[in-house]
Design a protein around this motif. Structure first.
Motif, PDB file in Angstrom:
ATOM      1  N   GLY A 149       0.821  -1.211   0.000  1.00 44.45           N
ATOM      2  CA  GLY A 149       0.000   0.000   0.000  1.00 44.45           C
ATOM      3  C   GLY A 149       0.852   1.258   0.000  1.00 44.45           C
ATOM      4  N   LYS A 150       1.902   1.282   0.822  1.00 45.22           N
ATOM      5  CA  LYS A 150       2.804   2.443   0.833  1.00 45.22           C
ATOM      6  C   LYS A 150       3.524   2.589  -0.508  1.00 45.22           C
ATOM      7  N   TRP A 151       3.924   1.462  -1.064  1.00 42.40           N
ATOM      8  CA  TRP A 151       4.615   1.483  -2.363  1.00 42.40           C
ATOM      9  C   TRP A 151       3.697   2.057  -3.448  1.00 42.40           C
ATOM     10  N   LEU A 152       2.419   1.691  -3.400  1.00 43.69           N
ATOM     11  CA  LEU A 152       1.462   2.208  -4.377  1.00 43.69           C
ATOM     12  C   LEU A 152       1.300   3.724  -4.253  1.00 43.69           C
ATOM     13  N   ARG A 153       1.172   4.206  -3.047  1.00 43.27           N
ATOM     14  CA  ARG A 153       1.000   5.646  -2.854  1.00 43.27           C
ATOM     15  C   ARG A 153       2.222   6.420  -3.328  1.00 43.27           C
ATOM     16  N   LYS A 154       3.393   5.793  -3.238  1.00 38.74           N
ATOM     17  CA  LYS A 154       4.623   6.462  -3.646  1.00 38.74           C
ATOM     18  C   LYS A 154       4.792   6.464  -5.157  1.00 38.74           C
ATOM     19  N   HIS A 155       4.539   5.332  -5.803  1.00 39.86           N
ATOM     20  CA  HIS A 155       4.822   5.195  -7.231  1.00 39.86           C
ATOM     21  C   HIS A 155       3.626   5.500  -8.125  1.00 39.86           C
ATOM     22  N   ALA A 156       2.413   5.467  -7.596  1.00 39.90           N
ATOM     23  CA  ALA A 156       1.230   5.756  -8.416  1.00 39.90           C
ATOM     24  C   ALA A 156       0.204   6.505  -7.592  1.00 39.90           C
ATOM     25  N   PRO A 157       0.515   7.735  -7.182  1.00 40.87           N
ATOM     26  CA  PRO A 157      -0.448   8.482  -6.361  1.00 40.87           C
ATOM     27  C   PRO A 157      -1.731   8.825  -7.104  1.00 40.87           C
ATOM     28  N   GLN A 158      -1.683   8.796  -8.452  1.00 37.92           N
ATOM     29  CA  GLN A 158      -2.859   9.147  -9.242  1.00 37.92           C
ATOM     30  C   GLN A 158      -3.857   8.007  -9.341  1.00 37.92           C
ATOM     31  N   ILE A 159      -3.471   6.797  -8.932  1.00 37.16           N
ATOM     32  CA  ILE A 159      -4.339   5.618  -9.054  1.00 37.16           C
ATOM     33  C   ILE A 159      -4.859   5.230  -7.676  1.00 37.16           C
ATOM     34  N   LYS A 160      -6.193   5.116  -7.573  1.00 36.13           N
ATOM     35  CA  LYS A 160      -6.796   4.566  -6.369  1.00 36.13           C
ATOM     36  C   LYS A 160      -7.209   3.133  -6.679  1.00 36.13           C
TER      37      LYS A 160
END
Length: 561
Positions: A149-160
């Motif tokens: 989840g942290k990795w997603l927020r860092k590398h793809a903040p535009q995608i929920k």
């Protein structure tokens, strides 16, 4: 939590339903704002499946594309998927491009396989539109899930992402285990999860309902690019039913032993880092299939795992990779056999046993063959006893000796790491494919036959001496019955059949006179008799049905019709 409640109510029906397609149809009864089936594949939205290792990403990928393409194997101590696999998902009336990614581990050491796969996933995620964050419902929120989840927020903040709890089939009981697991998954911070089971298909309607508004909104934003021109093109394609087969999409499989540079070659052909490469042998496991355009031609490119002889000791993912590589060879049109130039110099021979097996299997299955000698850059300034130029001279001759069934096998010398030889490889592959698809008119073939045969009381071949002139068969005419590969029928008058030597002569003459070198050619024969004066066709007993004997053409047994 409405989706979880709806799934609990749906559970009793899901196990009894004969097909989940019938259930999804009920969710698609309302008038669709957009027909996804009419949208070109390149314009469809992209959804990437991400998550920690061993949560069922590949199983969900197979469920969505409705084929078992991605390798699925329970390996708690290892990760099967390493490359990005792409396919077209079919979920009800939805169509979208779905990507299967490798398991993410944020704490992987720099330079390790997991660290390199995470870098590839980050690049793909930057080009994707949506994401499915897959978790394991039975394990609850794992510490690695929080890291992802942290990795997603860092590398793809535009995608929920949409959180999907896989393996939920075991949580349907009277103790509200599913609701408890769903409440725990809310800790990830991406909203209510969707409970699914990639193995059994439970929860696909809820996944459909979660994806539908997102995909529709995306298509509405790009609707200006979808104009009437697409429909006009579709009508034009429908009108032209007689399409030249040589212009159809080309299926190219890259095969070879482990660590000869197959994945590096695929990246060089695509001109992007599409698959994982490295010094480790056996790095590729899945047969990765991707599509690209070259000079207006669509090419489907498959990178296979290293070809090995399957033994009793080979188990698990390694055994599945070997089987998948063999299936890819059977589905391909052209086989690109990759050799290692440095190994050729060290071993003093062009092909090892496994490579000879691949080449002969390709010929037996009627596929076009292109040999690619990779890593030529390693020969510069080294191995004075066998120079760079000497390798280029000796290797084609030795390959022709090893595989005499097919003459004129093209050999291309490249350095995939440096990107040299890309255009040469693709041009050679296309040239071989066009020969493989070639179809020769019957009139032209019979004119060729008259040059090869001098008519007399008994036909005598001008470039071929018969051992027994009295027993010489009379070739009435010659025609091509199919392409891919070119297959011909020689109609022979009388009961005497062409010998293996005669078949080899005709095959060699065809390849020389019609420039068909590098592809297998099949020649069958059929016995016929003269027509009587009344016009009744008195064919022999073998002319009207399949003859129960076999003849050899290009070292392959072909059933005579």
């Amino acid at each position: 939590m409405t989706s979880i409640r709806r799934l609990i109510l749906f559970n009793n029906f899901a196990f009894a339903a004969p097909s989940l397609d019938l259930t999804l149809r009920g969710f698609c009864t309302r008038t669709a704002a957009l027909d996804f089936t009419q949208v070109q594949i390149t314009r469809l939205p992209t959804v990437v499946i991400i998550g920690r290792p061993n949560v069922g990403k590949s199983a969900l990928f197979n469920r969505l594309i409705r084929r078992r393409e991605a390798l699925v194997y329970n390996t708690p101590d290892d990760h099967v998927t390493r490359d990005i696999r792409e396919g077209v998902a079919k979920l009800g009336d939805l169509r979208f491009r779905v990507l299967d990614s490798a398991g993410l581990e944020a704490e992987a050491s720099s330079g390790s396989i997991l660290h390199r796969t995470a870098s590839m996933t980050a690049k793909v995620l930057a080009r994707s539109h949506f994401a499915l964050f897959l978790t394991d419902a039975r394990a609850g929120v794992h510490p690695l899930d929080l890291e992802v989840g942290k990795w997603l927020r860092k590398h793809a903040p535009q995608i929920k992402p949409i959180v999907a709890m896989n393996k939920s089939e075991s949580l349907f009981d009277a103790n509200d285990s599913l609701a408890t697991a769903a409440n725990e998954m809310c800790r990830l911070g991406f909203g209510d999860p969707v409970a699914i089971s990639a193995e059994t298909g439970i929860g696909m309607p809820d996944l459909y309902m979660s994806l539908r508004p997102l995909l529709e909104n995306y298509m509405l934003r790009v609707s200006n690019d979808i104009d009437e021109g697409d429909h006009e093109n579709n009508h034009d394609e429908d009108d032209n039913l007689d399409v030249d087969k040589s212009k159809l999409p080309l299926q190219l499989a890259i095969v070879g032993r482990p660590n000869v540079g197959k994945s590096t070659l695929l990246n060089a052909l695509l001109q992007e880092d599409r698959v994982l490469v490295g010094p480790e042998a056996g790095l590729t496991r899945d047969a990765i299939r991707t599509q690209f355009e070259f000079q207006g031609r669509t090419i489907y490119l498959v990178d296979t795992a290293g070809w090995l002889q399957r033994t009793k000791q080979e188990k698990g993912a390694a055994s599945l990779s070997i089987m998948q590589s063999r299936r890819s060879l059977l589905r391909a049109h052209i086989i690109a056999l990759v050799l290692d130039a440095e190994e050729i110099v060290n071993a003093r021979r062009s092909m090892k046993h496994a490579e000879v097996v691949i080449a002969r299997r390709a010929v037996e299955e009627g596929r076009g063959l292109v040999v690619i000698v990779n890593k030529m850059d390693l020969l510069r300034g080294k191995h004075k006893s066998l120079s760079y130029e000497k390798v280029m001279e000796v290797v084609p001759q030795e390959i022709q000796t090893i595989i005499p069934q097919v003459t004129g096998i093209p050999v291309v010398f490249i350095s995939a790491l440096e990107g040299r030889g890309r255009t040469t490889v693709l041009n050679q592959v296309i040239d071989t494919y066009e020969k493989w698809c070639s179809r020769l008119p019957t009139a032209r073939l019979n004119r060729w036959l008259q040059k090869a045969i001098i008519p007399s009381s008994l036909f005598v071949m001008s470039r071929h001496s018969w051992k027994d002139q009295a027993a010489q068969p009379k070739v009435k005419y010659f025609t091509q019955v199919k392409a891919r590969p070119p297959t011909f029928v020689a109609f022979v008058r009388g009961k005497t059949q062409l010998s293996d030597t005669d078949i080899r002569f005709l095959t060699k003459s065809l390849k020389e006179d019609f420039d068909l070198g590098g592809i297998p050619i099949r020649i069958m024969q059929r016995s016929v008799t003269r027509k009587d004066t009344s016009g009744t066709n008195k064919t022999s007993h073998s002319a009207g049905r399949v003859v129960a004997e076999r003849i050899v053409s290009d070292k392959r047994s072909v059933l005579v019709e």
